[in-house]
Write a protein that holds these residues in place. Structure first.
Motif, short mmCIF file in Angstrom:
data_model
loop_
_atom_site.label_atom_id
_atom_site.label_comp_id
_atom_site.label_asym_id
_atom_site.label_seq_id
_atom_site.Cartn_x
_atom_site.Cartn_y
_atom_site.Cartn_z
N PRO A 35 2.62 12.14 6.76
CA PRO A 35 1.67 12.21 5.64
C PRO A 35 0.25 11.78 6.03
O PRO A 35 -0.72 12.29 5.47
CB PRO A 35 2.27 11.27 4.60
N ARG A 36 0.15 10.88 6.97
CA ARG A 36 -1.18 10.44 7.37
C ARG A 36 -1.91 11.55 8.11
O ARG A 36 -3.12 11.76 7.91
CB ARG A 36 -1.12 9.19 8.23
N VAL A 37 -1.20 12.31 8.91
CA VAL A 37 -1.82 13.45 9.60
C VAL A 37 -2.27 14.50 8.58
O VAL A 37 -3.39 15.04 8.67
CB VAL A 37 -0.83 14.06 10.62
N ILE A 38 -1.41 14.76 7.62
CA ILE A 38 -1.79 15.70 6.55
C ILE A 38 -3.04 15.20 5.84
O ILE A 38 -3.99 15.95 5.59
CB ILE A 38 -0.62 15.87 5.56
N TRP A 39 -3.04 13.94 5.52
CA TRP A 39 -4.18 13.37 4.79
C TRP A 39 -5.48 13.49 5.60
O TRP A 39 -6.54 13.83 5.06
CB TRP A 39 -3.91 11.90 4.44
N ARG A 40 -5.38 13.22 6.89
CA ARG A 40 -6.59 13.33 7.72
C ARG A 40 -7.10 14.78 7.77
O ARG A 40 -8.31 15.01 7.73
CB ARG A 40 -6.28 12.85 9.14
N ARG A 41 -6.17 15.72 7.84
CA ARG A 41 -6.61 17.12 7.84
C ARG A 41 -7.36 17.45 6.55
O ARG A 41 -8.37 18.14 6.55
CB ARG A 41 -5.39 18.04 7.95
N GLY A 58 -9.77 3.07 -7.46
CA GLY A 58 -10.85 2.12 -7.23
C GLY A 58 -11.61 2.30 -5.93
O GLY A 58 -12.26 1.36 -5.44
N LEU A 59 -11.57 3.49 -5.35
CA LEU A 59 -12.29 3.71 -4.10
C LEU A 59 -13.79 3.85 -4.35
O LEU A 59 -14.21 4.37 -5.39
CB LEU A 59 -11.72 4.96 -3.41
N ALA A 94 -13.97 12.38 7.05
CA ALA A 94 -13.16 12.03 8.22
C ALA A 94 -13.17 10.53 8.46
O ALA A 94 -12.13 9.91 8.72
CB ALA A 94 -13.67 12.80 9.44
N ALA A 95 -14.35 9.93 8.34
CA ALA A 95 -14.49 8.52 8.69
C ALA A 95 -13.74 7.60 7.73
O ALA A 95 -13.45 6.45 8.07
CB ALA A 95 -15.97 8.14 8.71
N THR A 96 -13.45 8.08 6.53
CA THR A 96 -12.81 7.21 5.55
C THR A 96 -11.37 7.63 5.27
O THR A 96 -10.73 7.11 4.36
CB THR A 96 -13.60 7.19 4.23
N ALA A 97 -10.86 8.57 6.04
CA ALA A 97 -9.52 9.10 5.75
C ALA A 97 -8.47 7.99 5.78
O ALA A 97 -7.66 7.88 4.86
CB ALA A 97 -9.17 10.19 6.76
N ASP A 98 -8.50 7.15 6.78
CA ASP A 98 -7.46 6.12 6.87
C ASP A 98 -7.64 5.05 5.79
O ASP A 98 -6.65 4.56 5.24
CB ASP A 98 -7.47 5.49 8.27
N LEU A 99 -8.88 4.70 5.53
CA LEU A 99 -9.12 3.77 4.44
C LEU A 99 -8.49 4.28 3.15
O LEU A 99 -7.79 3.56 2.42
CB LEU A 99 -10.64 3.59 4.24
N TYR A 100 -8.75 5.56 2.86
CA TYR A 100 -8.17 6.17 1.68
C TYR A 100 -6.64 6.13 1.73
O TYR A 100 -5.98 5.74 0.77
CB TYR A 100 -8.62 7.64 1.57
N TYR A 101 -6.12 6.58 2.86
CA TYR A 101 -4.66 6.67 2.94
C TYR A 101 -4.03 5.31 2.68
O TYR A 101 -3.09 5.19 1.88
CB TYR A 101 -4.25 7.20 4.32
N ASP A 102 -4.57 4.30 3.31
CA ASP A 102 -3.96 2.97 3.18
C ASP A 102 -4.10 2.45 1.76
O ASP A 102 -3.16 1.91 1.18
CB ASP A 102 -4.63 2.01 4.17
N ARG A 103 -5.28 2.62 1.20
CA ARG A 103 -5.49 2.11 -0.17
C ARG A 103 -4.54 2.79 -1.16
O ARG A 103 -3.94 2.15 -2.01
CB ARG A 103 -6.95 2.34 -0.58
#
Lengths: 471, 471, 471
Positions: free
Chosen positions: C95-101, C127-128, C134-143
């Motif tokens: 899912p993280r790879v999908i989210w980054r795409r 609450g983001l 691209a630069a915030t993809a992981d931040l989003y995913y984790d939150r």
């Protein structure tokens, strides 16, 4: 609690202050121009007899198909609104009761042009200062009824008060035009002209077509069994209409189809449709052929043609069976002009003697078909947005979609197309304001200079209609 | 009295001051970008010979079908505007007389894009400071004629002055491309490429089709009697065009129909249409099949396809008989893409090697068909508003109806599609201003951030066209 | 560098300050109203089990056909987005790879409603405070992943947080409605109702139609070989759905065609389509007849009908073969209502017991067909702009084209029509803002008083949907 009724001087102008200021300046120069009403359905008897209008309901509700349809759509039956039944079933006869029902539902018209027109009539013509709603229904009824009893609200007085320069009615070729004769004989200074609407003798699917053709030819001293006699009868009646002031013909066909058959084919078709056995395709072809025949006669006598196609009339058979036509159950259908008009245009589209004014209820054709056609053929002009589109948004869409390809001068300004006499100034008021608003936007966006816009505003409000209709 | 001619720096921007300020900022960043002109109809001979343009009328009036059609629609015949007749009937030959006629009628163009383009040319290219009207006709004529005689107004000098980075012309496969060869041989630094427009050898209803196919195959060393030979001739000429810089093919079909017949059926169809006896349905099917064949060749050679369907060409036979094609008598018709494109899309719609750029004159399909199709198929992109819709309102409608479903990146920015060379900067100026105005509205309504809008403005003005057309 | 994500309080309001101020006042009164969601495709299992949502990609990307189609159009295949293949080919499972795409391509959604909805979800629900890129993809995913693991992000908690008063799901008559039973049995206070969508047993071209009819009749204790048994099975299942809260039926037909055959003809047609040999015309006629049968049952049981016609489903056979339906490859086609609905309307169009809510993807019919029809027939109401047109510009066009002919009260307010549960508040937020903006323009142009606009804003946001759907 009642609410204030106020016709704001900036109504319908764009909200953006700079644009609004331009619109105001443009409108100030055209607001007082006389009304040219080259196409409509007022009753010439009004002007002939100058009798007082009956009552508020019979004047403003019962004959207004815009009003009837909206109330019907929300469950108020036509009987309850005073519309007679063909079969003699009871209907509401108390005008005050009808009026109250209307007032109860007046909120339904929010956002519609009927609301704009009616408020204008209430405020400008009758001087009312509160909004129509249940609580003010009787106040309205009494004020209007009282006014209608006075000489100032007779048709001729209103004609003068409305600053009408000329108004056209629409009659069948079977009509003796006696009201028009009476108007002329009366010495009254108003100018009420007729228009030649031959649908009853041109449309094989019209009610009583065969009998109509018999009468039509007989009254012209022509033989209804002969194609040439039938055409000669048209010439006879067109001349008779011209003598009653007509400068135009009007054609309310299901489609814009035209045809240009060889003479023998046209004659054979005439014989097929004269009886009862015409197929729908033959009827359509005959109407199509007759548009071209009418165009040819216009080359001779100079009558301007109007084409109003694309309505599925009497869509609700139950309404038609019970109450007849023009009760708000007519629905537009998709229209096509590029192929449909080609036979007529191939024959006469570049003839400087012909003017054919096109109307449509299918806004899709504005930019795709009508503007390109009118932007090429000298014979074609575009009529204003019609019927359902005789409205602020309808006018805006028309100018936005048509102007870039056809310009302003292939359009014919405004005509009101109404039987609601009292609404005529309101309708022209809406059109003038919307056109000034559109022009103001072009000026504000530096697409047009203000001196040009001012000249155009005058043309759209007055000159183009007068010239296009040769009035 | 004359009137001032002034290109306002805020022209075409929304009037609302906050939105206008955003539009100004966006536009300031893209106003100076080079022009990418990936599709048009300028004459490569201009750039090959760099000869001076003849005179104001021959440059700006006689070849401009937008101008001709409007004047014709208001009763000025083509003869009077200097358009030669095929039958040798006399036509006006004095360019100053033609120019005066045009000036007399210049008000007809109010509200049209022609007015915007022409005023831009007058002010920006020729430095005129008063409005064109009867009183200034001679001033204009003299000023323009004088300029055209100078080196600064030769085609190559204007190419540089207009800041054109690359311009594509459009040629038939029968064209030897000698002007393009001459341009390359000349050592001039301008980039003028051709585009492959195979209509004359793909459309069985094209004038001289059978002879065209003969020549087309013969010049490629292929047998015109064989389907494979005919296809090989396409490959040959496509390679020849690519060598002359072509990156795209262009297809001007009556409809968007595509087909993907089995090989034997396609071959049999080719043999039926090669003779004179092709039915309209066979001709349509052959054109449809050839779009898919062209797509398949694009997979091989990378040429971008452009499809320009939906025009009833030469609607007025009298004009065509007398003056030929492209005289302002072409009328759009309703178009359909969802079923029409399916055979081609079923075969190649998801192939990343294919780019098919769609144009339409039927704005109804923007939101209903084109945006949903382009918003799914990787092979599809939407061309800018075309021809009659290459206009401020046309551009506004395009972005408003397309963006929410297809986004910006399934569109290809702007192309001018004109043979009026001097108007090219004007057309890009209109497009850049309208796109900036649209983006500014999204920013003002907080639907897009301004940094995003700035990047999009650049993409729409420059990058997307360059990338989509592989230039 | 990241960018700020900020939901501006004035988003979607007109930029002109005077109009915006009115819009703000109108919106302030309706922003907090509960959500009526009378038509949608959320999964009742969510509310029955109240299980946590799986992960950010499975929640927000994989099931969203708006998102999938845009990414596919720009060359990202469905496999790479985690969409399973029917044939078991591999697809991305991380899912993280999908989210980054998705994050990499988020700019594609600029100017689309998906962007508005997603940003609302990101900012309001999660609450983001920075933009997705691209630069915030992981931040989003984790939150988002972190939030989904908490009780506050379970379906029932979100239902309460979203201030939903009632939500309708849509089920096939073959569905046992066990989730709805579980919801009722659970004692939870949320109101989740079903809607009767009989397409699988009404459309002879539906996958497994014959078997569906067998099961459908068998579970109702009716004989599938008898027309009357089949109709009785509809009555049985409609009653079963009503017991599960249903107040409406929904019909997703290729066209709006209706029919009203004589009983014997209808019965004979039923027997023809029951087998495998139904022609497309017979299938179309059967669907048409069944709309009228459904209308007749609605007269008895009061269920509101919804008609969603005019989509070419699964336009891309390769996508369908590999990934199945609802993957963003559905394309609208031209629609027609005037002739299509006539048989049903002739029979029941004036019956006060019937409500038929019309939707379209063909905006051309708004002013030409739908508004005139709804402005006459008591049985007809217009649903909000649907699917591709559930967007700011789509809503603006709907109100501009419909209101002048149909008024506001022949429309039914807003419904979200989504399976994307988290986006429901965002969609109602867009609709409320756009309606307030439209009303504000009418007020600013003095076409409506502000007290009227305030009442209308409330009706459009809440009351009309509740009443039209009898909720």
């Amino acid at each position: 609690m009642t609410h204030r009724l106020h016709l704001h001087p900036d109504r319908l102008f764009p909200a953006e202050p700079g644009t609004r200021a331009i619109a105001r300046r443009l409108h100030a120069e055209v607001a007082g121009l006389p009304i040219i009403s080259p196409h409509g359905h007022t009753d010439p008897a009004w002007f002939a007899t100058d009798a007082a209008f009956a009552d508020p309901a019979q004047l403003l509700i019962v004959p207004d198909h815009y009003v009837l349809r909206m109330l019907v759509s929300q469950g108020v039956p036509l009987d309850a609104l005073g519309v007679p039944s063909r079969d003699g079933q009871p209907h509401e006869r108390d005008p005050r009761v009808i009026w109250r029902r209307f007032a109860d539902h007046y909120a339904l018209f929010q956002g519609t042009p009927s609301r704009l027109w009616l408020d204008y009539v209430f405020a400008e013509v009758f001087g009312l200062e509160v909004r129509l709603e249940a609580a003010t229904a009787d106040l309205y009824y009494d004020r209007i009824a009282e006014a209608l009893a006075t000489p100032a609200f007779r048709p001729r007085a209103l004609y003068a008060r409305f600053n009408i320069e000329v108004i056209a009615t629409t009659e069948s070729p079977l009509d003796p035009l006696k009201h028009h004769a009476a108007i002329r004989a009366s010495g009254w200074g108003g100018r009420v002209v007729t228009a030649y609407r031959p649908d009853p003798v041109v449309d094989p699917e019209a009610s009583g077509f065969a009998a109509n053709v018999e009468r039509f030819c007989a009254s012209a001293g022509e033989d209804p069994a002969r194609w040439q006699g039938y055409l000669a009868a048209h010439r006879f009646h067109r001349a008779r209409f011209r003598a009653a002031g007509a400068t135009s013909t009007d054609h309310g066909h299901p489609s814009a189809a035209t045809a240009d058959l060889a003479a023998a084919e046209a004659e054979a078709l005439f014989h097929r449709v004269r009886g009862d056995g015409a197929t729908p395709a033959e009827a359509e072809l005959f109407r199509a052929q007759m548009l071209t025949e009418m165009a040819r006669m216009s080359l001779e006598d100079g009558m301007v043609m109007q084409l109003h196609p694309g309505v599925h009339r009497n869509h609700a058979p139950a309404i038609f069976a019970r109450h007849g036509r023009d009760k708000g159950a007519d629905i537009p259908v998709a229209s096509e002009f590029v192929h449909a008009l080609k036979p007529l245009l191939d024959a006469h589209g570049h003839d400087p003697r012909l003017t054919l004014i096109l109307f449509t209820l299918d806004e899709d054709v504005y930019s795709r078909e009508l503007a390109p056609l009118a932007g090429h053929y000298p014979a074609l002009k575009l009529g204003p947005p019609w019927w359902f589109h005789d409205s602020p948004e309808g006018m805006r869409r028309f100018r936005e979609r048509v102007t870039e390809t056809a310009g302003f001068y292939n359009t014919v300004g405004f005509n009101d197309d109404t039987r609601a006499f009292l609404s005529i100034p309101a309708r022209h008021d809406v059109a003038r304001r919307m056109d000034c608003g559109f022009l103001a936007r072009l000026v504000a966006e530096h697409r047009l200079d203000e001196d040009e816009a001012a000249a155009l505003a005058h043309d759209l409000a007055y000159r183009l209609a007068k010239e296009a209709y040769k009035l």
